[in-house]
Design a protein around this motif. Structure first.
Motif: not given
Length: 65
Positions: A33-42
């Motif tokens: 599960v990741r934040d779609s606004k910051d997909p490169h943040d883990g």
């Protein structure tokens, strides 16, 4: 995590138009599960049991989402 960037994440249908955007994907027995606004943040990594428990709690309204 760099390998996951190329994995097919899908955006929650409930995220459209809001600020609470999440993306999910499954790879083997793991769910991400990741934040779609910051997909490169883990990403949050869950095994099958934890994923099932999370989805169950969401469906039953046990979380303030």
């Amino acid at each position: 995590m760099s390998d996951l960037i190329q994995t097919a994440f899908r955006k929650s249908s409930h995220s459209e138009g809001g600020n609470g955007c999440v993306e999910v994907c499954a790879a083997g027995s793991q769910h991400f599960v990741r934040d779609s606004k910051d997909p490169h943040d883990g990403a949050l990594v869950l095994d099958g049991a934890a994923w099932g428990a999370l989805v169950g709690r969401i469906k039953h309204g046990a979380l303030d989402l």
